[in-house]
Design a protein around this motif. Structure first.
Motif, PDB file in Angstrom:
ATOM      1  N   VAL A  75       0.897  -1.268  -0.085  1.00 38.13           N
ATOM      2  CA  VAL A  75      -0.333   0.080   0.326  1.00 38.13           C
ATOM      3  C   VAL A  75       1.007   1.663   0.098  1.00 38.13           C
ATOM      4  N   ALA A  82      -5.142   1.420   1.124  1.00 39.29           N
ATOM      5  CA  ALA A  82      -5.396   0.085   1.638  1.00 39.29           C
ATOM      6  C   ALA A  82      -6.385  -0.256   0.899  1.00 39.29           C
ATOM      7  N   THR A  85      -6.090  -0.943  -2.457  1.00 42.05           N
ATOM      8  CA  THR A  85      -5.381  -2.291  -2.411  1.00 42.05           C
ATOM      9  C   THR A  85      -6.033  -3.824  -2.696  1.00 42.05           C
ATOM     10  N   TRP A  86      -6.822  -3.670  -1.656  1.00 45.48           N
ATOM     11  CA  TRP A  86      -7.386  -4.567  -1.037  1.00 45.48           C
ATOM     12  C   TRP A  86      -8.904  -5.378  -1.878  1.00 45.48           C
ATOM     13  N   LEU A  97      -1.160  -7.733   2.280  1.00 48.94           N
ATOM     14  CA  LEU A  97      -1.097  -6.273   2.065  1.00 48.94           C
ATOM     15  C   LEU A  97       0.460  -6.032   2.676  1.00 48.94           C
ATOM     16  N   CYS A 130      -4.650  -1.748   7.415  1.00 46.67           N
ATOM     17  CA  CYS A 130      -4.563  -3.314   5.959  1.00 46.67           C
ATOM     18  C   CYS A 130      -4.969  -4.076   6.989  1.00 46.67           C
ATOM     19  N   VAL A 137      -0.346  -9.391   7.479  1.00 42.45           N
ATOM     20  CA  VAL A 137       0.239  -7.688   6.716  1.00 42.45           C
ATOM     21  C   VAL A 137       1.678  -8.014   6.814  1.00 42.45           C
TER      22      VAL A 137
END
Length: 472
Positions: A75, A82, A85-86, A97, A130, A137
């Motif tokens: 990220v 985040a 991206t997720w 992540l 995240c 993570v």
């Protein structure tokens, strides 16, 4: 003894922030990730989202293509992205992540323009966000080996406290020797008891040509994930460290499950993407495929299969055996064969499948002023399909009519014609190469009618595509 050995995960970062990543096309990046996944690496790392539409599509496509490896994406810190991206990553079978941040004074000032306290707050906030999306993570401490040790310890404790389950220590400068790396990792684990609760990762530049040795030193002192690359010499070498750990792992109390048995073949396939064919793009016909390169009777199986990779093919074990046996039969009669002839062997021998499309009939009309018009009829299993199309020539019209009949467009990657007998009733051979989902399929057609040979070759390649799609 075997039960006490711990897994060292291999994280491939070949496509991260490099010229290689830029040179590869969208489809080639996906093909690369599929190859790495088949090698059974633990993690495939991609670049962070910068161009939202393009980068998100790539991440989603990789997540669909990759079956076993964890797909990891960083990220951005400022602002933290985040959630987006997720959204791109969540379709992966296994997703991670990453929060990556410089932790040396020089890089914090130069890259983030922030003081240590502000950087710690950014890292803490990003990891916390995240963790709301996923349990996996990773915090990547960039330039950790040049960081103030008191600050590094504080920021790593905070990362663990906020929920990072993987902590990766980076020697971006590549300035440490193996013994220094060992001491550094050991001291961190002693100073930060929280590090024993998480997976410790390690990455290292190859500035002093000691990256592989430093990686092994890190493993011997508790690192259980290594970031490595396939195609370059500026980083930890994935093939090298896997071979070392396969050989010496029992002495170190560790093991890797990356497939070293398939490593040589996979590295050849991956190398072909980076060294010429892939960088020219799929629509460009390499000189090699036109027959300018030669294979010899004394060439090894590995050389022949590497030539097939160079031509763009991804062959399974069964097809590799067929190609090799056909090569041996042909070179028993003639000492040299061209890449064009190898193409013909692959088209004739590889992936012979039942014909989903069959009973092909076609008619072609030509007019000097209007060009060519083709009408193609055939059966798809037991269903009648047909298509009519104009084209710049008879072959172009025939191919476009087939596309109308099947209701889809396929990328024509290559087309070869040659006479294999002489005289007025000469037999013509055509090789048609189609690309679908980044993979190359070839078909072969033989006929005294060159248009008929072309149609047969096209449908032969098409049937290979349809067979794989219907098997999924």
């Amino acid at each position: 003894m075997e039960l006490t050995r711990q897994l060292v995960r291999i994280s491939d970062r070949t496509l991260v922030g490099t010229e290689d990543e830029v040179l590869l096309s969208f489809r080639e990046k996906i093909e690369y990730c599929k190859l790495v996944d088949r090698l059974n690496v633990s993690v495939i790392q991609l670049n962070p989202i910068q161009q939202k539409k393009i980068d998100s599509l790539l991440i989603k496509s990789v997540c669909t293509a990759v079956r076993t490896a964890t797909v990891a994406v960083p990220v951005t810190l400022s602002p933290v992205n985040a959630k987006e991206t997720w959204e791109a990553l969540k379709g992966a079978s296994h997703a991670r992540l990453q929060v990556s941040a410089p932790v040396s004074s020089v890089q914090m000032e130069y890259l983030l323009h922030k003081k240590p306290a502000a950087v710690t707050d950014l890292i803490s906030s990003a990891i916390r966000e995240c963790r709301q999306m996923t349990e996996e993570v990773e915090f990547i401490a960039e330039d950790a080996t040049r960081s103030e040790i008191s600050f590094l310890c504080a920021v790593l404790r905070e990362a663990v406290h906020q929920g990072a389950g993987i902590i990766t220590i980076c020697d971006n400068a590549g300035s440490m020797a193996p013994d220094e790396t060992a001491t550094f990792i050991k001291n961190l684990k002693e100073k930060i008891p929280e590090m024993n609760q998480v997976t410790v990762g390690f990455s290292c530049a190859n500035t002093l040509y000691l990256a592989d040795a430093c990686a092994i030193a890190a493993v011997r002192n508790g690192a259980r994930e290594l970031k490595a690359v396939i195609s370059r010499k500026d980083y930890i070498s994935l093939p090298n460290v896997c071979k070392i750990l396969k050989t010496k792992g029992s002495e170190y109390g560790v093991y890797v499950d990356t497939g070293t048995e398939q490593m040589n073949r996979s590295v050849l396939q991956m190398g072909a993407l980076f060294s010429g064919y892939g960088n020219r793009g799929y629509n460009a016909a390499p000189e090699d495929s036109a027959g300018s390169e030669i294979l010899h009777a004394e060439d090894s199986r590995q050389t022949v299969l590497a030539a097939a990779v160079k031509l763009g093919y991804d062959l399974n074990d069964e097809d590799q055996e067929k190609i090799w046996n056909s090569f041996l039969k042909l070179t028993a009669k003639k000492p040299e064969i061209s890449f064009r002839e190898l193409d013909a062997i692959i088209a004739a021998e590889a992936m012979q499948v039942p014909s989903a499309y069959h009973d092909i009939r076609f008619a072609i009309q030509t007019d000097h002023s209007l060009g060519a018009m083709a009408h193609v009829k055939m059966k798809y299993h037991e269903e009648d399909v047909e298509g009519v199309s104009a084209g710049d020539g008879v072959v172009d019209a025939a191919f476009m009519a087939i596309e109308k009949a099947i209701g889809r467009h396929l990328e024509l990657d290559g087309f070869q014609i040659q006479a294999i007998t002489e005289g007025q009733a000469a037999m013509g051979e055509t090789i048609v190469k189609l690309r679908n989902e980044g993979k190359l399929y070839s078909g072969r057609g033989l006929s005294t009618d060159i248009t008929g040979a072309s149609v047969m070759a096209y449908v032969n390649a098409l049937n290979k595509i349809v067979f794989e799609e219907e098997e999924e």
